[in-house]
Design an enzyme around this catalytic site. Structure first.
Site, PDB file in Angstrom:
ATOM      1  N   GLY A 168      -2.314  -8.243 -11.756  1.00  0.00           N
ATOM      2  CA  GLY A 168      -2.577  -6.989 -12.474  1.00  0.00           C
ATOM      3  C   GLY A 168      -3.683  -6.167 -11.835  1.00  0.00           C
TER       4      GLY A 168
ATOM      5  N   GLY B 123      -6.906  -5.307 -11.375  1.00  0.00           N
ATOM      6  CA  GLY B 123      -8.200  -5.891 -11.721  1.00  0.00           C
ATOM      7  C   GLY B 123      -9.360  -4.973 -11.391  1.00  0.00           C
ATOM      8  NE  ARG B 124      -9.804  -3.875  -5.437  1.00  0.00           N
ATOM      9  CZ  ARG B 124     -10.158  -3.699  -4.202  1.00  0.00           C
ATOM     10  NH1 ARG B 124     -11.315  -3.161  -3.927  1.00  0.00           N
ATOM     11  NH2 ARG B 124      -9.372  -4.059  -3.222  1.00  0.00           N
TER      12      ARG B 124
ATOM     13  CE  LYS C 168      -7.787  -0.674  -3.331  1.00  0.00           C
ATOM     14  NZ  LYS C 168      -6.767  -0.698  -2.256  1.00  0.00           N
TER      15      LYS C 168
ATOM     16  CG  ASP D 112     -17.257  -6.280  -8.046  1.00  0.00           C
ATOM     17  OD1 ASP D 112     -16.049  -6.064  -7.801  1.00  0.00           O
ATOM     18  OD2 ASP D 112     -18.166  -6.044  -7.212  1.00  0.00           O
TER      19      ASP D 112
ATOM     20  NE  ARG E 280      -3.444   3.258  -4.947  1.00  0.00           N
ATOM     21  CZ  ARG E 280      -3.507   2.018  -4.468  1.00  0.00           C
ATOM     22  NH1 ARG E 280      -3.886   1.801  -3.229  1.00  0.00           N
ATOM     23  NH2 ARG E 280      -3.183   1.001  -5.220  1.00  0.00           N
TER      24      ARG E 280
ATOM     25  NE  ARG F 288       0.905  -2.737  -8.118  1.00  0.00           N
ATOM     26  CZ  ARG F 288      -0.093  -2.508  -7.270  1.00  0.00           C
ATOM     27  NH1 ARG F 288      -0.272  -3.298  -6.235  1.00  0.00           N
ATOM     28  NH2 ARG F 288      -0.923  -1.511  -7.477  1.00  0.00           N
TER      29      ARG F 288
ATOM     30  CG  ASP G 142      -0.031  -8.776  -4.967  1.00  0.00           C
ATOM     31  OD1 ASP G 142       0.437  -9.697  -4.260  1.00  0.00           O
ATOM     32  OD2 ASP G 142      -1.209  -8.396  -4.874  1.00  0.00           O
TER      33      ASP G 142
ATOM     34  CG  ASP H  99      -3.245  -2.865  -2.075  1.00  0.00           C
ATOM     35  OD1 ASP H  99      -4.422  -2.638  -1.772  1.00  0.00           O
ATOM     36  OD2 ASP H  99      -2.897  -3.422  -3.130  1.00  0.00           O
TER      37      ASP H  99
HETATM   38  P1  AMP Z   1      -5.638  -6.626  -3.311  1.00  0.00           P
HETATM   39  O1  AMP Z   1      -6.116  -7.620  -2.314  1.00  0.00           O
HETATM   40  O2  AMP Z   1      -6.470  -5.378  -3.385  1.00  0.00           O
HETATM   41  O3  AMP Z   1      -4.181  -6.330  -3.185  1.00  0.00           O
HETATM   42  O4  AMP Z   1      -5.843  -7.329  -4.737  1.00  0.00           O
HETATM   43  C1  AMP Z   1      -5.179  -8.479  -5.151  1.00  0.00           C
HETATM   44  C2  AMP Z   1      -5.518  -8.762  -6.604  1.00  0.00           C
HETATM   45  O5  AMP Z   1      -6.919  -9.004  -6.732  1.00  0.00           O
HETATM   46  C3  AMP Z   1      -5.211  -7.613  -7.559  1.00  0.00           C
HETATM   47  O6  AMP Z   1      -4.847  -8.170  -8.795  1.00  0.00           O
HETATM   48  C4  AMP Z   1      -6.529  -6.896  -7.656  1.00  0.00           C
HETATM   49  O7  AMP Z   1      -6.663  -6.162  -8.847  1.00  0.00           O
HETATM   50  C5  AMP Z   1      -7.505  -8.076  -7.641  1.00  0.00           C
HETATM   51  N1  AMP Z   1      -8.824  -7.660  -7.107  1.00  0.00           N
HETATM   52  C6  AMP Z   1      -9.148  -7.355  -5.839  1.00  0.00           C
HETATM   53  N2  AMP Z   1     -10.450  -7.046  -5.738  1.00  0.00           N
HETATM   54  C7  AMP Z   1     -10.965  -7.125  -6.978  1.00  0.00           C
HETATM   55  C8  AMP Z   1     -12.272  -6.915  -7.540  1.00  0.00           C
HETATM   56  N3  AMP Z   1     -13.301  -6.553  -6.786  1.00  0.00           N
HETATM   57  N4  AMP Z   1     -12.410  -7.104  -8.864  1.00  0.00           N
HETATM   58  C9  AMP Z   1     -11.379  -7.475  -9.648  1.00  0.00           C
HETATM   59  N5  AMP Z   1     -10.143  -7.704  -9.194  1.00  0.00           N
HETATM   60  C10 AMP Z   1      -9.930  -7.525  -7.863  1.00  0.00           C
HETATM   61 MG    MG Z   2      -2.929  -5.065  -4.018  1.00  0.00          MG
END
Ligand code: AMP
Ligand code: MG
Length: 487
Positions: free
Chosen positions: A83, A85-86, A106, A118, A169, A176, A245, A255
């Site tokens: 999901g 997360g940020r 983002k 975080d 963005r 996804r 994802d 991404d």
């Molecule tokens: P990504 O590597 O950006 O595709 O992220 C993969 C997963 O990790 C997704 O569910 C993001 O929302 C979560 N995620 C990545 N960085 C963070 C962060 N700093 N805080 C919380 N969730 C994160």
């Molecule tokens: Mg991602």
């Protein structure tokens, strides 16, 4: 002004989010032309509230910002709950032709999906995404677009303390493969059907009249992904994290984590520091996308109304067809970049020999095509292509093919100018820009390299008589071999 059709889906498709609490959001970059290009009516972001809205500090009244639920295979391992997360989906903007575009932030803070994270994003990765996505758009590759980068005024903790930022963005969508997997993992067939119908309605309405719309949906997504990968590979792009994802149902590149463009051609090139086994290497991208599509097919199985045997047969047949077409089309693209238009076994062999030559001699992928074009124009090549036996052989065969085709030289050159960018977002330049921006605890975009780079990335087919410094491959001490997600 901002509706959200996604927020009207059932409650378990997302969770609601809170306004961010950044101390001093300031616009760092803003993409003035974007709304025009997307044909979206100008929005009434008032200047004084723009940075608040685009950082998530202020929600436009009567909107429903949400974090979307999804799962995903990360490096082959299934995680049933990831999901946003940020990130948050602020809502949707509508183009004059009634196309919906997500407005998504983002780095805007924690959500119900943040787990231990975080919820933040560092300025560096936000800038990388902004630069690379602008280039992708300029070369006609489907991509999410960057509307703005807002610095938050707060430092965030990564390897050291770095400036935090929020990237806004705009995309055709943020659904996804992992969104389908989220519901499939919960055996929630009703939700799968709602999601599939939503995707058909929003992205592929032509499928509504199809005999088996859900199978057609898989098929069209598969074709879009294959086309996308081929476009990436023809400009030397390595996405770096092709987890399920990070694969968008709308067929856009999404991404931009540890992505990078190759300088010298290396078929199995990997940049991402965490990709130790080369799962997402340049020449493994076709395999991986097919693997991802097989996962998507699995999730849709209950909607296809096929027996398991029949399903397995149909999907493996489709994947096999796609596999054959990817490599053939890859070599076709290379031969077209060499100025050829007829594709045959001999032009395919020529493309393979050319790539083998580039790889053996460690020549720059981008500039090597520009040099071929310059040879045709009787100009001095920028690089000194190594005139060894392999080159002489390739050169002879290339000329033979060109003669066979009997096209006007000018039309060959025109084709090469349309297919070969001469400016690409070189990794060492991006790193340089990120470093300058990250040095300051209160960064501003008063950064000449950044703006100059952005200018050329937006006109990547420009030809220059002498190589511009931003076209140059890295010097040995400038080479950047590893990229990081920066999360
Ligand atoms: P990504 O590597 O950006 O595709 O992220 C993969 C997963 O990790 C997704 O569910 C993001 O929302 C979560 N995620 C990545 N960085 C963070 C962060 N700093 N805080 C919380 N969730 C994160
Ligand atoms: Mg991602």
């Amino acid at each position: 002004m901002l509706n959200s059709s996604y927020a009207k889906l059932p409650d378990h498709f997302y969770c609601h989010v809170q306004q961010s609490q950044f101390s001093d959001p300031k616009i760092f970059l803003y993409n003035e032309e974007l709304f025009d290009q997307l044909d979206i009516a100008p929005t009434d972001f008032k200047n004084e509230t723009k940075s608040s809205i685009l950082s998530g500090n202020f929600f436009i009244p009567n909107t429903t910002p949400i974090a979307m639920a999804y799962a995903g295979h990360q490096f082959g391992h299934f995680v049933p709950s990831l999901g946003d997360g940020r990130a948050m989906l602020l809502g949707e903007l509508q183009s004059r032709k009634n196309v919906l575009y997500d407005l998504h932030l983002k780095g805007s803070g924690r959500t119900c999906f943040s787990r231990g994270g975080d919820g933040k994003c560092a300025l560096g990765p936000a800038l990388r995404e902004y630069l690379v996505s602008e280039f992708m758009h300029a070369v006609g590759i489907p991509t999410t677009r960057s509307l703005s980068v807002v610095t938050t005024g707060d430092l965030i903790h990564r390897d050291s303390n770095v400036p935090g930022a929020v990237l806004a963005r705009i995309a055709r969508g943020h659904i996804r493969i992992g969104t389908f997997q989220y519901f499939a993992a919960r055996q929630d067939v009703t939700a799968l059907k709602i999601l599939s119908n939503y995707c058909i309605e929003r992205f592929y309405p032509e499928l509504k009249v199809s005999e088996n719309p859900f199978f057609s949906l898989w098929n069209i997504i598969a074709q879009k992904q294959v086309d996308l990968i081929l476009q990436w590979m023809s400009v030397g792009f390595i996405h770096g994290v092709l987890n399920t994802d990070n694969i968008s149902i709308s067929g856009e590149t999404i991404d931009y984590g540890p992505c990078a463009f190759m300088d010298n051609y290396q078929s199995n090139k990997v940049f991402s520091f965490i990709d130790k086994n080369g799962r997402y290497a340049f020449n493994n991208q076709p395999n991986i996308i097919l693997w991802n599509l097989a996962q998507l097919a699995q999730t849709l199985f209950p909607l296809f109304h096929l027996t398991e045997d029949h399903f397995n047969q149909v999907i493996s047949h489709e994947l096999q067809k796609l596999h054959e077409s990817i490599w053939d089309n890859f070599y076709k693209n290379i031969s077209q970049k060499m100025g050829l238009s007829l594709y045959s076994q001999s032009t395919k062999n020529l493309a393979i020999s050319w790539l083998t030559y580039l790889e053996t001699e460690q020549l720059d992928f981008t500039l090597s095509f520009i040099d071929l074009e310059r040879i045709l124009e009787n100009k001095n090549p920028h690089l000194i292509l190594k005139e060894n036996e392999s080159f002489k052989n390739i050169f002879r065969l290339w000329n033979e093919e060109l003669e066979n085709e009997q096209r006007e030289k000018q039309s060959v050159i025109k084709q090469m100018r349309l297919l070969n960018p001469s400016f690409i977002p070189r990794n060492h330049t991006i790193e340089k820009i990120i470093k300058i921006a990250g040095l300051d605890s209160n960064p501003t975009s008063e950064n000449d390299v950044l703006h100059e780079f952005l200018k050329y990335l937006r006109m990547p087919y420009l030809r220059t008589d002498k190589l511009h410094p931003l076209q140059q491959p890295p010097l040995p001490h400038e080479v950047v071999s590893n990229t990081f997600c920066g999360t």
